[in-house]
Design a protein around this motif. Structure first.
Motif: not given
Length: 744
Positions: A589, A592, A625-628, A630-631, A646, A737-738
Motif C-alpha cells: 500500500q 503509489y 495508502s494506494n486507495d488514498a 487514487r482519491q 489511476e 487512510d487519507n
C-alpha cells in the motif's frame, strides 16, 4: 619645604592650646567621659557574679585585652553556670581548670565585633546588613596546629580553611580557621519559621527561651561596655568540635570516617604553614594540611563556610548526615561490594558520590528537612524523628548521626547496574560525562528499563575509550575506519541512549509479545525501538538483521535492567531506502506514494536520499495508502485518471512536477517522531514551505493505540496500525487512510 609648612600649620593650634592651658585643664580635656561604661573586664568585675570567669580571663591572658579599648561581644557565663560546670567535671572550683581549658572557655565566649541583641539576627553581608538572616558569629577561638598520627606516622597537621576546589587553594595562610558559635535569637527564628522543635532537637534538656546560646539561656542581655557588649548566660560552653573532628573522635561512625580518610583525604605539605609553625614554636617539624577531595561538596574541617563573602558563615553552615557503623556495613556488603571483591577496587567516583549524598551545603533545620537537597541535588531521605540517633550542633555545621544511609538514586536505580559493576565501565563513563543520561536513568521517582551492553560487547563492536588521550574511539568492524573524540562519543551516546526507555507501568517487564516504545526522556526524546518474542531491536538492527538477545536481568527500585548481547544500533541508511523496501513488498500500500516520490525531483533512487531530509534528525513519514492516492487523483490533487483514480507517475511539465513535490513534502513531518503512544500532540511543521518561505503545519493527534493527522483544511488521516510504526533513522513511517492537503 611644603611638607614642613603643612605639618606646622596642622599642629600649631594644638601647640597654642597646650601652651595656654594648665595641666588640670589638659587632663580634663583628655579625660575619659563620665558617661562611658567601663570595659568588659571591669564590668564583669563590678557585677560581682562573674568571679570565676574573671579568674579564667586572667589565666588565659585576656585581662589586658578585655580591660582596654576594643570591639567584642562576650557570651559571659555567670558564677552559677560555673558551679554546674564544676559538678559536671568533678572539680572543686575554678582552680581545677587548667590554662588550656581556661583559654578555650574565654576565647570561645568572645565574638568579634560588638552586637546588641537586635543585631545578632542580622547578617553582615557584602552589600550591608540583611535583617534576620544570621544565627552564628565567628569567635576568637581556633584549634591551630595539631599533633596527629596519620597511617602510623606522627605529623603536625592543620585543617584546611577553604573548601577545596579544582585549581583553588584549600589553605590560606593567615586565616586561623576560627570556630563559630551558634545562638537562637527570636528575630531569626521567627523569620525562618523555626521554633522550639528545632532548638530542642539539638538540646533536648534545655529550654528554648527566644534567646539561647547553644544549650544556655541568656539571663541578661545587652550589658554595655566601653569595648563591646556582654550577654550573660547560665552555662559554660567549650568550643564544640567541627564535623571533621566529630568523625575522628566518634567510634560509632568509624567506618564512615575511615572510608573518607582512605579515599578522599590527602595530607599535603605546606611551606607557609610550616614557616609559621616553626617561627612560633621554634621546632623543626613540617606542617601538613588535611585536604579533602575537591569533588566533595565541602571540606568538613573548614570552619569558614563557603567564604563567597567574608561573613557568609553568619547566615549558614554545613550539614553532614552520618550512618552508624552497622547500617553502613550492611550497605557496603549488599550494595557497594555486590560486584567488587574489596572496597579498594571501587572507582573513586563511587566514594565521591556516596559522601556527597550525605552532605548538604546548608544548615538543615530539623523541621525544614523537606526543603533541602543534598550535594547530588536529591531530596533528604532521612526521617528526623525515627532515623536520627544523634544530633549535634558543631562549630561548622549540623551533625546528624543516623541508623540508615541516605539512599541516593545512584545506588538504587537501573543506573546502578552499570555504575557498580566493573563489567560496564564504558557505559558508566558515558552516563557520567555530563550528558544528562545519569540523571535520567537514576531518577528513582520515574520507572525505566535499561538495556545494557557490557564493555566486552562494546569493544567487540568497535567502541572504546582512550584514557591517555581522554577521548572516545570507534573503529568500524566492517571497514576498519577509526574516528575519535566527539564523533566517536556521539556514536556510543546514541547507542546507549537507545537503551534507556521510560516505562512508567513497567511495560517491558514482559518481552514475550511484540510492540514499539520510545527511548530517552520526555525532555530529551530518544529513538523508537521494538521488541518481539524476547528480542529487542532498533532501526539499525533491522538493516543489519541482528536483533538483540536478553542475557539476564536485574530489578532495581525504578525499573529493570536487561543485560544484552548486542547494541541497539541506529540506522545509517537514508530513510528513502526504508520507504523503497516497504513499497517493494508484494501488494504494498506504499507503492503509489513511493512512485510519486520518485517523480517529484526530490529523490535520489541510488542512495535513498530525499531533499530536505537529513540523517540523525527526527521525522514522521505520513504515507497515504494506494486507495488514498487514487482519491487524490480523482480530486485533481495528483495527476492521473480523474474517473478511475489511476495515477500518472510521469509529470507532464514542471508545474505538475512541482505539484507532486509539494504534495510529497506535506506528508513529511519534520522535527518530531510521532507514534500511537500519546507522547506527541499538536501542530508540527512539515517539509513544505510556502512560496514566501513560510512553514506549513500538520496537527498530530495521538493517544495510546491511536494516531491521526489533521491538515490545514481539517482533513483527517488515520493511521493503519498493522501497516505503521516502521523504523528508519530517527523516523517512523506510517500508512494512513487519507491524503493531506495544504491550503492557504
Amino acid at each position: 619645604m611644603k611638607k614642613i609648612i603643612r605639618y606646622y600649620l596642622l599642629f600649631s593650634p594644638l601647640i597654642f592650646f597646650l601652651a595656654n592651658c594648665s595641666k588640670k585643664e589638659v587632663d580634663e580635656y583628655y579625660a575619659r567621659p563620665d558617661d562611658l561604661e567601663p570595659p568588659i573586664y571591669q564590668q564583669l568585675e563590678a557585677a560581682g557574679n562573674f568571679q570565676n570567669l574573671i579568674k579564667l580571663i586572667e589565666v588565659a591572658g585576656y585581662k589586658d585585652i578585655l580591660g582596654k579599648a576594643g570591639y567584642w561581644t562576650m557570651m559571659a557565663p555567670n558564677d552559677a553556670a560555673f558551679e554546674n560546670y564544676f559538678q559536671e567535671q568533678g572539680i572543686a572550683d575554678v582552680s581545677g581548670i587548667d590554662s588550656l581549658t581556661a583559654s578555650k572557655i574565654v576565647k570561645y565566649a568572645l565574638i568579634y565585633n560588638a552586637f546588641r541583641t537586635e543585631r545578632l539576627s542580622d547578617y553582615q553581608s557584602n552589600i550591608g546588613w540583611e535583617e534576620d538572616m544570621a544565627f552564628r558569629r565567628r569567635t576568637a577561638y581556633y584549634d591551630g596546629f595539631q599533633n596527629k598520627v596519620v597511617d602510623g606516622t606522627p605529623m603536625v597537621v592543620v585543617g584546611s580553611n577553604r573548601n577545596n576546589v579544582e585549581g583553588g587553594d584549600p589553605y590560606i595562610s593567615g586565616d586561623n580557621n576560627n570556630k563559630y558559635i551558634t545562638y537562637f535569637a527570636e528575630e531569626y527564628m521567627n523569620a525562618a519559621t523555626l521554633g522550639s522543635y528545632d532548638y530542642n532537637f539539638f538540646f533536648p534538656n534545655s529550654t528554648y527561651t527566644g534567646f539561647n546560646v547553644l544549650s544556655s539561656e541568656v539571663v541578661q542581655a545587652d550589658i554595655v561596655a566601653e569595648n563591646g557588649i556582654i550577654h550573660e548566660v547560665n552555662k559554660v560552653s567549650l568550643p564544640p568540635l567541627n564535623l571533621d573532628q566529630k568523625l575522628e573522635e566518634s567510634p560509632n561512625y568509624s567506618l564512615f570516617y575511615q572510608l573518607l580518610e582512605d579515599n578522599l583525604v590527602n595530607y599535603v605539605f605546606d611551606q607557609e604553614a610550616t614557616t609559621t609553625y616553626q617561627n612560633y614554636t621554634r621546632k623543626s617539624d613540617e606542617v601538613y594540611v588535611k585536604v579533602y577531595d575537591p569533588a566533595l561538596s565541602f571540606s568538613p574541617n573548614n570552619e569558614n563556610f563557603l567564604k563567597a563573602t567574608d561573613n557568609d558563615g553568619q547566615s549558614d553552615a554545613y550539614t553532614l548526615i552520618v550512618p552508624e557503623n552497622t547500617a553502613l556495613q550492611v550497605f557496603v556488603d549488599e550494595v557497594l561490594l555486590k560486584n567488587y571483591s574489596a572496597l579498594d577496587k571501587l572507582p573513586k567516583y563511587v566514594f565521591e558520590d556516596f559522601f556527597n549524598a550525605h552532605m548538604v551545603q546548608a544548615a538543615v533545620w530539623p523541621s525544614k528537612v523537606a526543603g533541602y537537597s543534598n550535594a547530588l541535588d536529591e531530596d533528604i531521605r532521612i526521617d528526623m524523628d525515627t532515623d536520627v540517633i544523634e544530633a549535634e550542633l558543631l562549630s561548622n555545621g549540623f551533625f546528624y548521626g543516623t541508623n540508615k544511609i541516605q539512599e541516593s538514586n545512584l545506588f538504587y536505580s537501573v543506573y546502578t547496574s552499570a555504575y557498580l559493576d566493573p563489567a560496564f565501565t564504558l557505559a558508566t563513563r558515558l552516563f557520567n560525562d555530563g550528558s544528562g543520561y545519569r540523571e535520567i536513568a537514576s531518577n528513582i521517582y520515574s520507572n525505566y528499563t535499561l538495556f545494557l551492553p557490557s564493555d566486552e560487547i562494546l569493544m567487540n563492536l568497535g567502541f572504546d575509550y582512550d584514557i591517555n588521550r581522554s577521548e572516545w574511539v570507534y573503529v568500524s568492524p566492517e571497514t576498519g575506519n577509526e574516528v575519535r573524540g566527539s564523533l566517536a562519543r556521539a556514536r556510543i551516546a546514541r547507542v546507549l541512549y537507545n537503551g534507556i526507555v521510560p516505562t512508567p507501568n513497567m511495560e517491558l517487564n514482559d518481552l514475550s509479545g511484540s510492540g514499539i516504545i520510545r527511548s530517552g526522556d520526555f525532555d530529551l526524546p530518544g529513538e523508537y525501538i521494538k521488541w518481539d518474542n524476547n528480542q529487542v531491536f532498533a532501526a539499525g538492527n533491522e538493516v543489519l538483521d541482528n536483533r538483540v538477545n536478553i542475557l539476564g536481568y536485574e530489578d532495581q527500585r525504578n525499573g529493570r535492567t536487561y543485560y544484552i548481547d548486542n547494541i541497539l544500533e541506529f540506522s545509517e541508511e537514508f530513510q528513502g531506502v526504508d520507504l523503497a523496501a516497504l513499497a517493494a513488498e508484494t501488494g504494498s500500500q506504499y507503492a503509489y506514494f513511493y512512485e510519486f516520490l520518485k517523480s517529484s525531483g526530490l529523490y535520489d533512487e541510488a542512495s535513498g536520499a530525499i531533499d530536505g531530509i537529513e540523517l540523525g534528525t527526527p521525522y514522521t513519514f505520513v504515507i497515504p495508502s494506494n486507495d488514498a492516492i487514487r482519491q487524490a487523483v480523482m480530486d485533481g490533487v495528483l495527476p492521473g485518471d480523474a474517473v478511475t483514480g489511476e495515477p500518472n507517475f510521469v509529470p507532464a511539465n514542471d508545474i505538475a512536477r512541482e505539484g507532486i513535490s509539494n504534495f510529497v513534502k506535506y506528508h513529511f513531518i519534520a522535527t518530531r517522531t510521532a507514534s500511537d503512544d500519546g507522547l506527541i500532540n499538536g501542530l508540527t511543521e512539515t517539509l513544505l514551505k510556502t512560496e514566501f518561505g513560510e512553514k506549513t503545519y500538520v496537527n498530530i493527534v495521538s493517544g495510546p493505540g491511536d494516531l491521526n493527522f489533521v491538515d490545514a483544511g481539517n482533513r483527517i488521516a488515520n493511521y493503519i496500525p498493522l501497516e505503521s510504526n516502521h523504523l528508519a533513522d530517527r523516523t517512523l513511517i506510517h500508512l494512513v487512510d487519507n491524503y493531506l492537503l495544504y491550503t492557504e
